[in-house]
Design an enzyme around this catalytic site. Structure first.
Site, PDB file in Angstrom:
ATOM      1  N   ARG A   1      18.364  71.896 153.892  1.00 57.64           N
ATOM      2  CA  ARG A   1      19.590  71.787 154.691  1.00 57.64           C
ATOM      3  C   ARG A   1      19.219  71.432 156.122  1.00 57.64           C
ATOM      4  NH1 ARG A   1      22.237  77.059 156.032  1.00 57.64           N
ATOM      5  NH2 ARG A   1      21.631  76.445 158.141  1.00 57.64           N
TER       6      ARG A   1
ATOM      7  N   TYR B   1      19.047  81.409 163.996  1.00 59.72           N
ATOM      8  CA  TYR B   1      18.154  82.051 163.025  1.00 59.72           C
ATOM      9  C   TYR B   1      17.000  81.167 162.550  1.00 59.72           C
ATOM     10  CZ  TYR B   1      21.550  79.726 159.916  1.00 59.72           C
ATOM     11  OH  TYR B   1      22.375  78.816 159.310  1.00 59.72           O
TER      12      TYR B   1
ATOM     13  N   HIS C   1      24.936  75.490 158.421  1.00 56.08           N
ATOM     14  CA  HIS C   1      25.551  75.831 157.133  1.00 56.08           C
ATOM     15  C   HIS C   1      26.922  75.160 157.008  1.00 56.08           C
ATOM     16  CE1 HIS C   1      27.124  78.077 153.757  1.00 56.08           C
ATOM     17  NE2 HIS C   1      28.089  78.543 154.512  1.00 56.08           N
TER      18      HIS C   1
HETATM   19  C1  TPP Z   1      31.692  85.136 146.579  1.00 53.09           C
HETATM   20  C2  TPP Z   1      31.362  84.689 147.974  1.00 53.09           C
HETATM   21  N1  TPP Z   1      30.620  85.492 148.762  1.00 53.09           N
HETATM   22  C3  TPP Z   1      30.301  85.089 150.014  1.00 53.09           C
HETATM   23  C4  TPP Z   1      30.761  83.896 150.495  1.00 53.09           C
HETATM   24  C5  TPP Z   1      30.398  83.441 151.900  1.00 53.09           C
HETATM   25  N2  TPP Z   1      29.444  82.339 151.763  1.00 53.09           N
HETATM   26  C6  TPP Z   1      29.830  81.050 151.838  1.00 53.09           C
HETATM   27  S1  TPP Z   1      28.579  79.995 151.568  1.00 53.09           S
HETATM   28  C7  TPP Z   1      27.483  81.249 151.380  1.00 53.09           C
HETATM   29  C8  TPP Z   1      26.043  80.941 151.109  1.00 53.09           C
HETATM   30  C9  TPP Z   1      25.858  80.073 149.940  1.00 53.09           C
HETATM   31  O1  TPP Z   1      24.524  79.693 149.848  1.00 53.09           O
HETATM   32  P1  TPP Z   1      24.064  78.717 148.726  1.00 53.09           P
HETATM   33  O2  TPP Z   1      24.544  79.187 147.403  1.00 53.09           O
HETATM   34  O3  TPP Z   1      22.599  78.545 148.879  1.00 53.09           O
HETATM   35  O4  TPP Z   1      24.841  77.355 149.037  1.00 53.09           O
HETATM   36  P2  TPP Z   1      24.725  76.440 150.342  1.00 53.09           P
HETATM   37  O5  TPP Z   1      25.789  76.893 151.283  1.00 53.09           O
HETATM   38  O6  TPP Z   1      23.363  76.568 150.900  1.00 53.09           O
HETATM   39  O7  TPP Z   1      25.010  75.063 149.843  1.00 53.09           O
HETATM   40  C10 TPP Z   1      28.103  82.479 151.514  1.00 53.09           C
HETATM   41  C11 TPP Z   1      27.412  83.768 151.390  1.00 53.09           C
HETATM   42  C12 TPP Z   1      31.576  83.112 149.652  1.00 53.09           C
HETATM   43  N3  TPP Z   1      32.053  81.921 150.028  1.00 53.09           N
HETATM   44  N4  TPP Z   1      31.835  83.527 148.391  1.00 53.09           N
END
Ligand code: TPP
Ligand code: MG
Length: 351
Positions: free
Chosen positions: A254, A267, A258
């Site tokens: 990435r 971070y 985010h």
């Molecule tokens: C069930 C849930 N818990 C927490 C969140 C908050 N949240 C949004 S994205 C994220 C991280 C996701 O990481 P990853 O699966 O690696 O996907 P990326 O964003 O890196 O594409 C979190 C914790 C959410 N959207 N849904």
């Protein structure tokens, strides 16, 4: 029992576009590779415009896919139109490839549910923001294909963070037991917001999570669109011919925040990000195309100009779309609105 396993890692092009692994047949077709490259640049151009619209207060929170487009594109380009894409929220390159329009995507990220009513791929699922919740849906879709004896496959994409969710473990398990036509693709961008993948799991790879479900797990260079195309293509073929599900981990990075609500500098150091820019997928694909003899400065300039015009027009069309009223938040979840929500809806309309 003494179980041993190995996780393979596939790559076709190194970061300089040099062929270092077995190419899928499609990679020998310069026209197809040029289409992939054009789609990558188109997705990136959409991405840049979305960020600038958000920064100027004209779009909601947006999740950039800068540098991760090869995961989406490699997968989508291996799918058939009748397959179903079940994405998370960082896969617009796949959506655009499959015929979702930039206007629809802008509408979605602008908070307008009409953006999810895709006029192209009617049966593709909308973005799933609740992390990992789409994986059981994908298994269910695959079960429906199997019961109906349709030769179709569900392709589900989620992030590294999602692999820690119970939903994903359950979906993998279910797909294994029922031998379902589904491919699970992890976009391992090495971060889940501020959590690095090393803190996400003690497992050496995410692909090995497949083994507990009794399905094959493989890794692929997620910055190499040709390798993703090949590996996902094989998994789709396996699923289509009745041999069941697979899990593929595409390792990418990435490069951006985010989302537009995040500030990654809080971070991680810029210095830790910089080396990854040399690995991003456009550079190697452009060099490979140039080596095929079909891409030069002129083609690049034409592509950039045409893409910019298309995305600017789409943004104008999005901005000119009349807003829906506030009652629209009630309109797209239930076929028949429950009584308490009927009352709330009426109350919103009376203000
Ligand atoms: C069930 C849930 N818990 C927490 C969140 C908050 N949240 C949004 S994205 C994220 C991280 C996701 O990481 P990853 O699966 O690696 O996907 P990326 O964003 O890196 O594409 C979190 C914790 C959410 N959207 N849904
Ligand atoms: Mg991630």
């Amino acid at each position: 029992m003494n179980v041993k396993f190995e996780i393979s890692y596939s790559r076709c092009l190194d970061r300089d576009g040099i062929v270092v692994g077995e190419l899928p047949p499609a990679a020998r077709d310069p026209g197809f590779v040029a289409r992939l490259y054009s789609a990558l640049i188109r997705a990136r151009s959409f991405d840049a415009k979305a960020i600038s619209l958000q920064r100027t207060g004209r779009l909601g929170t947006y999740a950039s896919a800068l540098g991760q487009e090869a995961v989406s594109l490699g997968a989508a380009s291996a799918m058939r139109s009748e397959d179903v894409l079940v994405p998370s929220f960082r896969e617009h390159a796949a959506q655009l490839w499959r015929g979702v329009t930039p206007v629809e995507l802008f509408l979605y990220w602008g908070g307008d549910e009409r953006g999810n009513d895709f006029q192209g791929p009617r049966e593709d699922f909308p973005n799933s923001v609740p992390v990992g919740s789409q994986a059981p849906h994908a298994a269910g879709i695959a079960l429906a294909f199997k019961l109906r004896r349709e030769q179709r496959v569900a392709l589900c994409i989620f992030g590294d963070g999602a692999t820690s969710k119970g939903d994903v473990a359950e979906a993998l398990n279910f797909a294994g037991v029922w031998c379902l036509p589904v491919v699970f693709l992890v976009n391992n961008n090495q971060w889940a917001i501020s959590v690095p993948v090393q803190q996400q799991t003690a497992a050496e790879t995410l692909a090995q999570k497949a083994l507990a479900a009794g399905i094959p797990g493989r890794q692929v260079d997620g910055n190499d669109v040709l390798a993703v195309h090949a590996v996902v293509g094989e998994a789709l073929q396996r699923a289509r011919s009745g041999d069941g599900a697979s899990l593929i981990e595409a390792v990418t990075y990435r490069l951006g925040d985010h989302t537009t609500s995040d500030d990654a500098s809080r971070y991680r150091d810029d210095a830790s990000v910089t080396p990854h820019w040399a690995e991003e997928p456009a550079i190697r694909l452009r060099k490979y195309l140039a080596a095929l003899g079909v891409w030069g400065k002129l083609e690049e300039e034409r592509l950039l100009a045409a893409t910019q015009v298309e995305i600017e027009r789409a943004a104008e069309q999005y901005l000119a779309t009349p807003l829906q009223g506030p009652a629209s938040v009630f309109d797209f979840t239930f076929a028949q609105l429950p009584a308490d929500l009927v009352a709330q809806r009426a109350s919103v309309l009376s203000r």
